[in-house]
Motif scaffolding. Sequence first.
Motif, PDB file in Angstrom:
ATOM      1  N   THR A  25      35.258   5.181 -20.042  1.00  0.00           N
ATOM      2  CA  THR A  25      35.849   4.482 -18.896  1.00  0.00           C
ATOM      3  C   THR A  25      34.829   3.754 -18.027  1.00  0.00           C
ATOM      4  OG1 THR A  25      35.757   6.558 -17.641  1.00  0.00           O
ATOM      5  CG2 THR A  25      37.823   6.028 -18.770  1.00  0.00           C
ATOM      6  N   GLY A  26      33.619   3.591 -18.538  1.00  0.00           N
ATOM      7  CA  GLY A  26      32.657   2.795 -17.783  1.00  0.00           C
ATOM      8  C   GLY A  26      31.416   3.570 -17.390  1.00  0.00           C
ATOM      9  N   VAL A  27      30.566   2.904 -16.629  1.00  0.00           N
ATOM     10  CA  VAL A  27      29.283   3.459 -16.228  1.00  0.00           C
ATOM     11  C   VAL A  27      29.066   3.186 -14.746  1.00  0.00           C
ATOM     12  CG1 VAL A  27      28.009   1.338 -16.763  1.00  0.00           C
ATOM     13  CG2 VAL A  27      26.840   3.548 -16.869  1.00  0.00           C
ATOM     14  N   PHE A  28      28.237   4.006 -14.118  1.00  0.00           N
ATOM     15  CA  PHE A  28      27.930   3.785 -12.711  1.00  0.00           C
ATOM     16  C   PHE A  28      26.478   4.170 -12.439  1.00  0.00           C
ATOM     17  CE2 PHE A  28      29.031   8.192 -13.012  1.00  0.00           C
ATOM     18  CZ  PHE A  28      28.352   8.855 -12.008  1.00  0.00           C
ATOM     19  N   ALA A  29      25.882   3.520 -11.430  1.00  0.00           N
ATOM     20  CA  ALA A  29      24.509   3.836 -11.022  1.00  0.00           C
ATOM     21  C   ALA A  29      24.558   5.061 -10.136  1.00  0.00           C
ATOM     22  CB  ALA A  29      23.894   2.650 -10.291  1.00  0.00           C
ATOM     23  N   GLU A  30      24.171   6.203 -10.706  1.00  0.00           N
ATOM     24  CA  GLU A  30      24.339   7.463  -9.998  1.00  0.00           C
ATOM     25  C   GLU A  30      23.337   7.636  -8.853  1.00  0.00           C
ATOM     26  OE1 GLU A  30      25.011  12.075 -11.235  1.00  0.00           O
ATOM     27  OE2 GLU A  30      23.265  11.092 -12.075  1.00  0.00           O
ATOM     28  N   GLN A  31      22.071   7.322  -9.091  1.00  0.00           N
ATOM     29  CA  GLN A  31      21.060   7.559  -8.072  1.00  0.00           C
ATOM     30  C   GLN A  31      19.813   6.744  -8.366  1.00  0.00           C
ATOM     31  OE1 GLN A  31      19.514  11.598  -8.225  1.00  0.00           O
ATOM     32  NE2 GLN A  31      19.957  11.761 -10.407  1.00  0.00           N
ATOM     33  N   SER A  32      18.949   6.663  -7.366  1.00  0.00           N
ATOM     34  CA  SER A  32      17.645   6.026  -7.511  1.00  0.00           C
ATOM     35  C   SER A  32      16.583   7.101  -7.309  1.00  0.00           C
ATOM     36  CB  SER A  32      17.473   4.898  -6.495  1.00  0.00           C
ATOM     37  OG  SER A  32      18.404   3.859  -6.737  1.00  0.00           O
ATOM     38  N   ILE A  33      15.667   7.208  -8.254  1.00  0.00           N
ATOM     39  CA  ILE A  33      14.649   8.243  -8.231  1.00  0.00           C
ATOM     40  C   ILE A  33      13.283   7.611  -8.000  1.00  0.00           C
ATOM     41  CG2 ILE A  33      13.500  10.046  -9.572  1.00  0.00           C
ATOM     42  CD1 ILE A  33      16.084  10.544 -11.017  1.00  0.00           C
ATOM     43  N   SER A  34      12.551   8.127  -7.025  1.00  0.00           N
ATOM     44  CA  SER A  34      11.208   7.635  -6.751  1.00  0.00           C
ATOM     45  C   SER A  34      10.214   8.292  -7.705  1.00  0.00           C
ATOM     46  CB  SER A  34      10.810   7.939  -5.298  1.00  0.00           C
ATOM     47  OG  SER A  34      11.653   7.261  -4.386  1.00  0.00           O
ATOM     48  N   GLN A  35       9.278   7.497  -8.207  1.00  0.00           N
ATOM     49  CA  GLN A  35       8.208   8.010  -9.051  1.00  0.00           C
ATOM     50  C   GLN A  35       6.967   8.198  -8.174  1.00  0.00           C
ATOM     51  OE1 GLN A  35       8.587   8.943 -12.080  1.00  0.00           O
ATOM     52  NE2 GLN A  35      10.617   8.101 -12.465  1.00  0.00           N
ATOM     53  N   TYR A  36       6.515   9.443  -8.030  1.00  0.00           N
ATOM     54  CA  TYR A  36       5.439   9.746  -7.091  1.00  0.00           C
ATOM     55  C   TYR A  36       4.058   9.787  -7.735  1.00  0.00           C
ATOM     56  CZ  TYR A  36       9.199  10.962  -3.887  1.00  0.00           C
ATOM     57  OH  TYR A  36      10.314  10.908  -3.083  1.00  0.00           O
ATOM     58  N   VAL A  37       3.945   9.325  -8.978  1.00  0.00           N
ATOM     59  CA  VAL A  37       2.628   9.332  -9.610  1.00  0.00           C
ATOM     60  C   VAL A  37       1.666   8.483  -8.777  1.00  0.00           C
ATOM     61  CG1 VAL A  37       3.464   9.776 -11.934  1.00  0.00           C
ATOM     62  CG2 VAL A  37       3.323   7.432 -11.107  1.00  0.00           C
TER      63      VAL A  37
ATOM     64  N   THR B 260       0.825  -1.209   0.000  1.00  0.00           N
ATOM     65  CA  THR B 260       0.000   0.000   0.000  1.00  0.00           C
ATOM     66  C   THR B 260       0.860   1.260   0.000  1.00  0.00           C
ATOM     67  OG1 THR B 260      -1.732  -1.144   1.237  1.00  0.00           O
ATOM     68  CG2 THR B 260      -1.792   1.260   1.240  1.00  0.00           C
ATOM     69  N   GLY B 261       0.598   2.161  -0.945  1.00  0.00           N
ATOM     70  CA  GLY B 261       1.284   3.447  -1.006  1.00  0.00           C
ATOM     71  C   GLY B 261       2.715   3.402  -1.486  1.00  0.00           C
ATOM     72  N   TYR B 262       3.196   2.233  -1.941  1.00  0.00           N
ATOM     73  CA  TYR B 262       4.592   2.140  -2.390  1.00  0.00           C
ATOM     74  C   TYR B 262       4.804   2.926  -3.678  1.00  0.00           C
ATOM     75  CZ  TYR B 262       9.001   0.168  -4.051  1.00  0.00           C
ATOM     76  OH  TYR B 262      10.289   0.017  -4.520  1.00  0.00           O
ATOM     77  N   LYS B 263       5.963   3.595  -3.770  1.00  0.00           N
ATOM     78  CA  LYS B 263       6.318   4.378  -4.944  1.00  0.00           C
ATOM     79  C   LYS B 263       7.490   3.721  -5.681  1.00  0.00           C
ATOM     80  CE  LYS B 263       3.117   7.257  -4.138  1.00  0.00           C
ATOM     81  NZ  LYS B 263       1.883   7.146  -4.952  1.00  0.00           N
ATOM     82  N   GLN B 264       7.298   3.504  -6.967  1.00  0.00           N
ATOM     83  CA  GLN B 264       8.310   2.837  -7.784  1.00  0.00           C
ATOM     84  C   GLN B 264       9.625   3.597  -7.773  1.00  0.00           C
ATOM     85  OE1 GLN B 264       7.023   1.398 -11.650  1.00  0.00           O
ATOM     86  NE2 GLN B 264       8.926   2.095 -12.593  1.00  0.00           N
ATOM     87  N   VAL B 265      10.721   2.840  -7.784  1.00  0.00           N
ATOM     88  CA  VAL B 265      12.062   3.423  -7.809  1.00  0.00           C
ATOM     89  C   VAL B 265      12.701   3.115  -9.157  1.00  0.00           C
ATOM     90  CG1 VAL B 265      14.317   3.510  -6.692  1.00  0.00           C
ATOM     91  CG2 VAL B 265      12.272   3.062  -5.325  1.00  0.00           C
ATOM     92  N   ASP B 266      13.277   4.129  -9.783  1.00  0.00           N
ATOM     93  CA  ASP B 266      13.995   3.958 -11.046  1.00  0.00           C
ATOM     94  C   ASP B 266      15.474   4.241 -10.814  1.00  0.00           C
ATOM     95  OD1 ASP B 266      11.653   3.374 -12.349  1.00  0.00           O
ATOM     96  OD2 ASP B 266      11.313   5.427 -13.012  1.00  0.00           O
ATOM     97  N   SER B 267      16.317   3.369 -11.337  1.00  0.00           N
ATOM     98  CA  SER B 267      17.762   3.539 -11.201  1.00  0.00           C
ATOM     99  C   SER B 267      18.296   4.326 -12.395  1.00  0.00           C
ATOM    100  CB  SER B 267      18.452   2.171 -11.134  1.00  0.00           C
ATOM    101  OG  SER B 267      19.843   2.306 -10.996  1.00  0.00           O
TER     102      SER B 267
END
Length: 291
Positions: free
Chosen positions: A65-77, A32-39
Amino acid sequence: MIRGLYTAAAGMVTQQRRHDTATQNIANLNTTGYKQVDSVSHAFPDVLISAISHGTSEKIGRLNTGVFAEQSISQYVQGDLLESGKPADFAISSDLQVADPATGENIQFDGSGKYINPDGEVIYRPQAFFTVQDNEGNNLYTRNGSFTVNTAGDVLSAGGFRVLDATGNPMVLTGSLDNLKVDGQGNLIDPATGLAAGPKLGISIVTRPQQLVRDGNGVFHAEEPEVAEVRYAEAADNMQVRQGYLENSNVDAAQVTVDMNAAYRAYEANQKVIQFYDSTLQKAVTEIGRV
Protein backbone atom coordinates in the motif's frame (compact mmCIF):
# COMPACT_ATOMS: atom_id res chain seq x y z
CA MET A 1 -7.21 1.79 -9.46
CA ILE A 2 -7.76 4.58 -6.93
CA ARG A 3 -5.57 2.65 -4.49
CA GLY A 4 -2.78 2.77 -7.07
CA LEU A 5 -3.05 6.56 -7.16
CA TYR A 6 -2.63 6.74 -3.40
CA THR A 7 0.36 4.36 -3.50
CA ALA A 8 2.13 6.40 -6.19
CA ALA A 9 1.34 9.66 -4.39
CA ALA A 10 2.83 8.30 -1.15
CA GLY A 11 5.94 7.37 -3.10
CA MET A 12 6.22 10.90 -4.48
CA VAL A 13 5.97 12.44 -1.00
CA THR A 14 8.62 10.05 0.32
CA GLN A 15 11.03 10.77 -2.54
CA GLN A 16 10.51 14.50 -2.14
CA ARG A 17 11.55 14.21 1.52
CA ARG A 18 14.59 12.12 0.56
CA HIS A 19 15.53 14.75 -2.01
CA ASP A 20 15.09 17.56 0.55
CA THR A 21 17.31 15.69 3.01
CA ALA A 22 20.04 15.21 0.40
CA THR A 23 19.96 18.88 -0.64
CA GLN A 24 20.16 19.90 3.05
CA ASN A 25 23.30 17.79 3.41
CA ILE A 26 24.85 19.27 0.27
CA ALA A 27 24.05 22.81 1.44
CA ASN A 28 25.99 22.10 4.67
CA LEU A 29 29.08 20.55 3.12
CA ASN A 30 31.23 23.34 4.57
CA THR A 31 29.29 23.95 7.81
CA THR A 32 31.52 23.47 10.85
CA GLY A 33 30.45 20.49 12.98
CA TYR A 34 27.48 19.60 10.77
CA LYS A 35 26.27 15.99 10.99
CA GLN A 36 24.87 14.26 7.91
CA VAL A 37 21.19 13.31 7.96
CA ASP A 38 19.92 10.09 6.38
CA SER A 39 16.26 9.61 5.53
CA VAL A 40 14.83 6.19 6.45
CA SER A 41 11.81 4.91 4.50
CA HIS A 42 9.46 2.08 5.40
CA ALA A 43 6.56 0.41 3.65
CA PHE A 44 3.00 0.60 4.89
CA PRO A 45 1.59 -2.79 6.01
CA ASP A 46 0.72 -5.18 3.17
CA VAL A 47 -2.92 -6.06 2.50
CA LEU A 48 -4.02 -9.64 1.82
CA ILE A 49 -6.35 -9.74 -1.21
CA SER A 50 -9.02 -12.41 -1.54
CA ALA A 51 -11.64 -13.07 -4.18
CA ILE A 52 -15.09 -14.07 -2.91
CA SER A 53 -17.19 -16.18 -5.26
CA HIS A 54 -20.33 -18.17 -4.42
CA GLY A 55 -19.68 -17.87 -0.71
CA THR A 56 -16.08 -19.03 -0.85
CA SER A 57 -12.94 -16.97 -0.45
CA GLU A 58 -9.81 -17.56 -2.49
CA LYS A 59 -6.55 -15.86 -1.56
CA ILE A 60 -4.99 -13.99 -4.48
CA GLY A 61 -1.90 -12.48 -2.88
CA ARG A 62 -0.59 -9.45 -1.06
CA LEU A 63 -0.85 -5.82 -2.09
CA ASN A 64 1.72 -3.25 -0.98
CA THR A 65 0.00 0.00 0.00
CA GLY A 66 2.92 2.36 -0.41
CA VAL A 67 5.93 3.78 1.38
CA PHE A 68 6.57 6.64 3.76
CA ALA A 69 9.60 8.52 5.13
CA GLU A 70 9.57 7.30 8.70
CA GLN A 71 12.41 9.32 10.22
CA SER A 72 15.66 11.19 9.65
CA ILE A 73 18.73 9.82 11.40
CA SER A 74 21.82 11.90 12.11
CA GLN A 75 25.21 10.31 11.47
CA TYR A 76 27.55 11.34 14.30
CA VAL A 77 30.79 9.99 12.86
CA GLN A 78 33.63 12.47 13.24
CA GLY A 79 34.43 14.86 10.42
CA ASP A 80 37.92 15.90 9.37
CA LEU A 81 39.74 18.31 11.70
CA LEU A 82 40.98 21.46 9.96
CA GLU A 83 43.59 23.74 11.49
CA SER A 84 42.43 27.34 11.90
CA GLY A 85 45.18 28.67 14.17
CA LYS A 86 42.70 30.73 16.22
CA PRO A 87 42.98 30.35 20.02
CA ALA A 88 39.20 30.35 20.50
CA ASP A 89 38.60 27.54 17.98
CA PHE A 90 38.25 24.00 19.33
CA ALA A 91 37.53 20.55 17.99
CA ILE A 92 36.90 17.24 19.72
CA SER A 93 38.72 14.10 18.64
CA SER A 94 37.14 11.05 20.24
CA ASP A 95 37.11 7.28 19.99
CA LEU A 96 34.77 6.30 22.80
CA GLN A 97 34.28 2.60 23.41
CA VAL A 98 31.46 0.45 24.77
CA ALA A 99 31.95 -3.00 26.26
CA ASP A 100 29.76 -5.82 25.00
CA PRO A 101 27.77 -7.11 28.04
CA ALA A 102 28.00 -10.67 26.73
CA THR A 103 31.76 -10.86 26.15
CA GLY A 104 33.16 -7.89 28.06
CA GLU A 105 35.20 -6.90 24.99
CA ASN A 106 34.91 -3.54 23.23
CA ILE A 107 32.25 -3.43 20.54
CA GLN A 108 33.54 -3.07 16.98
CA PHE A 109 31.40 -0.34 15.44
CA ASP A 110 31.01 -0.03 11.67
CA GLY A 111 31.87 3.03 9.60
CA SER A 112 28.58 4.73 10.48
CA GLY A 113 29.22 4.30 14.21
CA LYS A 114 26.70 1.55 14.94
CA TYR A 115 26.69 -2.12 15.85
CA ILE A 116 23.90 -4.70 15.63
CA ASN A 117 24.17 -7.45 18.22
CA PRO A 118 22.94 -11.04 17.66
CA ASP A 119 19.55 -10.10 19.19
CA GLY A 120 19.03 -7.41 16.54
CA GLU A 121 19.55 -4.51 18.95
CA VAL A 122 21.27 -1.49 17.40
CA ILE A 123 23.99 0.09 19.57
CA TYR A 124 25.52 3.44 18.62
CA ARG A 125 28.99 4.66 19.48
CA PRO A 126 28.94 7.27 22.30
CA GLN A 127 29.79 10.79 21.18
CA ALA A 128 31.38 13.85 22.82
CA PHE A 129 29.93 17.36 22.44
CA PHE A 130 30.64 20.86 23.65
CA THR A 131 27.95 21.86 26.15
CA VAL A 132 26.20 25.21 25.66
CA GLN A 133 23.17 26.85 27.25
CA ASP A 134 20.32 28.85 25.72
CA ASN A 135 18.57 31.86 27.24
CA GLU A 136 16.03 29.59 28.99
CA GLY A 137 18.77 27.67 30.79
CA ASN A 138 18.44 24.52 28.67
CA ASN A 139 21.58 22.52 27.95
CA LEU A 140 22.38 22.01 24.27
CA TYR A 141 25.12 20.04 22.56
CA THR A 142 27.25 20.96 19.54
CA ARG A 143 30.39 19.92 17.68
CA ASN A 144 30.94 23.44 16.36
CA GLY A 145 33.78 24.75 18.50
CA SER A 146 34.10 28.13 16.79
CA PHE A 147 33.80 30.23 19.96
CA THR A 148 34.04 33.97 20.59
CA VAL A 149 34.61 36.00 23.74
CA ASN A 150 32.66 39.22 24.40
CA THR A 151 33.90 42.25 26.31
CA ALA A 152 32.62 40.81 29.60
CA GLY A 153 34.71 37.65 29.10
CA ASP A 154 31.74 35.39 28.36
CA VAL A 155 32.58 32.51 26.01
CA LEU A 156 29.91 32.22 23.30
CA SER A 157 29.26 29.55 20.67
CA ALA A 158 28.77 30.26 16.97
CA GLY A 159 25.02 30.35 17.60
CA GLY A 160 25.33 32.90 20.40
CA PHE A 161 24.81 30.35 23.21
CA ARG A 162 26.87 30.53 26.40
CA VAL A 163 29.54 27.83 26.61
CA LEU A 164 29.46 25.85 29.87
CA ASP A 165 32.35 24.57 31.93
CA ALA A 166 32.65 21.09 33.48
CA THR A 167 30.59 22.17 36.49
CA GLY A 168 27.64 23.31 34.38
CA ASN A 169 28.33 27.05 34.81
CA PRO A 170 28.89 29.56 32.00
CA MET A 171 32.57 30.04 31.21
CA VAL A 172 34.09 33.47 31.83
CA LEU A 173 37.65 34.38 30.84
CA THR A 174 39.64 37.00 32.72
CA GLY A 175 42.88 37.13 30.73
CA SER A 176 43.83 38.06 27.18
CA LEU A 177 42.43 35.86 24.43
CA ASP A 178 45.86 35.78 22.77
CA ASN A 179 47.24 33.96 25.82
CA LEU A 180 44.43 31.41 25.97
CA LYS A 181 45.80 27.89 26.29
CA VAL A 182 43.77 24.71 26.69
CA ASP A 183 45.10 21.20 27.15
CA GLY A 184 43.78 17.97 25.66
CA GLN A 185 41.26 17.48 28.49
CA GLY A 186 39.82 20.99 28.07
CA ASN A 187 41.56 22.53 31.10
CA LEU A 188 42.55 26.19 30.85
CA ILE A 189 46.33 26.47 31.27
CA ASP A 190 48.27 29.28 32.92
CA PRO A 191 50.87 30.33 30.28
CA ALA A 192 53.37 31.26 33.01
CA THR A 193 53.33 27.95 34.87
CA GLY A 194 51.93 25.56 32.29
CA LEU A 195 49.51 24.22 34.89
CA ALA A 196 45.73 24.04 34.90
CA ALA A 197 44.42 27.32 36.31
CA GLY A 198 40.79 28.06 35.60
CA PRO A 199 37.58 26.45 34.41
CA LYS A 200 37.49 23.36 32.23
CA LEU A 201 35.53 23.16 29.01
CA GLY A 202 32.27 21.31 29.58
CA ILE A 203 32.52 18.28 27.29
CA SER A 204 29.41 16.12 27.48
CA ILE A 205 29.49 12.41 26.66
CA VAL A 206 26.21 11.20 25.17
CA THR A 207 26.14 7.42 25.47
CA ARG A 208 23.02 7.08 23.32
CA PRO A 209 23.34 9.83 20.68
CA GLN A 210 20.35 8.47 18.75
CA GLN A 211 18.20 10.06 21.47
CA LEU A 212 19.37 13.57 20.56
CA VAL A 213 17.03 15.92 18.69
CA ARG A 214 18.41 18.30 16.06
CA ASP A 215 17.52 21.93 16.76
CA GLY A 216 19.27 23.65 13.86
CA ASN A 217 22.22 26.05 14.06
CA GLY A 218 24.45 23.05 14.70
CA VAL A 219 23.01 22.20 18.12
CA PHE A 220 21.11 19.23 19.56
CA HIS A 221 19.13 18.71 22.73
CA ALA A 222 18.16 15.67 24.76
CA GLU A 223 14.47 15.55 25.66
CA GLU A 224 15.31 13.05 28.39
CA PRO A 225 18.99 13.33 29.41
CA GLU A 226 18.65 10.23 31.59
CA VAL A 227 17.52 8.16 28.62
CA ALA A 228 20.28 9.56 26.40
CA GLU A 229 22.71 8.91 29.29
CA VAL A 230 24.39 12.31 29.20
CA ARG A 231 27.33 12.96 31.51
CA TYR A 232 30.42 15.15 31.64
CA ALA A 233 33.66 13.73 30.30
CA GLU A 234 36.10 12.02 32.64
CA ALA A 235 39.86 11.58 32.43
CA ALA A 236 39.43 7.92 31.44
CA ASP A 237 37.39 8.79 28.33
CA ASN A 238 39.28 8.35 25.07
CA MET A 239 38.81 11.87 23.77
CA GLN A 240 40.93 14.95 23.25
CA VAL A 241 40.26 18.66 22.81
CA ARG A 242 42.26 20.23 19.96
CA GLN A 243 42.82 23.96 20.26
CA GLY A 244 43.20 25.92 17.03
CA TYR A 245 41.20 23.32 15.05
CA LEU A 246 37.63 23.03 13.81
CA GLU A 247 35.69 19.90 12.84
CA ASN A 248 34.48 19.93 9.27
CA SER A 249 31.12 18.57 8.15
CA ASN A 250 30.99 14.76 7.92
CA VAL A 251 28.81 14.80 4.78
CA ASP A 252 29.84 12.27 2.12
CA ALA A 253 29.40 14.46 -0.97
CA ALA A 254 29.48 11.57 -3.45
CA GLN A 255 26.92 9.49 -1.55
CA VAL A 256 24.43 12.30 -0.97
CA THR A 257 24.66 13.27 -4.66
CA VAL A 258 23.80 9.70 -5.61
CA ASP A 259 20.92 9.71 -3.09
CA MET A 260 19.57 12.99 -4.48
CA ASN A 261 19.60 11.73 -8.08
CA ALA A 262 18.03 8.41 -7.05
CA ALA A 263 15.24 10.24 -5.23
CA TYR A 264 14.64 12.46 -8.26
CA ARG A 265 14.39 9.46 -10.62
CA ALA A 266 12.06 7.59 -8.27
CA TYR A 267 9.89 10.72 -7.96
CA GLU A 268 9.65 10.88 -11.76
CA ALA A 269 8.70 7.19 -11.96
CA ASN A 270 5.85 7.65 -9.45
CA GLN A 271 4.75 10.74 -11.33
CA LYS A 272 4.44 8.76 -14.56
CA VAL A 273 2.38 6.10 -12.74
CA ILE A 274 -0.06 8.78 -11.62
CA GLN A 275 -0.25 10.14 -15.18
CA PHE A 276 -1.04 6.63 -16.42
CA TYR A 277 -3.84 6.19 -13.87
CA ASP A 278 -5.16 9.63 -14.73
CA SER A 279 -5.35 8.84 -18.44
CA THR A 280 -7.00 5.49 -17.69
CA LEU A 281 -9.66 7.13 -15.52
CA GLN A 282 -10.23 9.74 -18.20
CA LYS A 283 -10.94 7.01 -20.76
CA ALA A 284 -13.26 5.25 -18.31
CA VAL A 285 -15.28 8.44 -17.90
CA THR A 286 -15.29 9.75 -21.48
CA GLU A 287 -15.42 6.53 -23.51
CA ILE A 288 -16.68 3.61 -21.45
CA GLY A 289 -19.20 5.84 -19.71
CA ARG A 290 -20.89 6.62 -23.06
CA VAL A 291 -21.60 2.96 -23.82
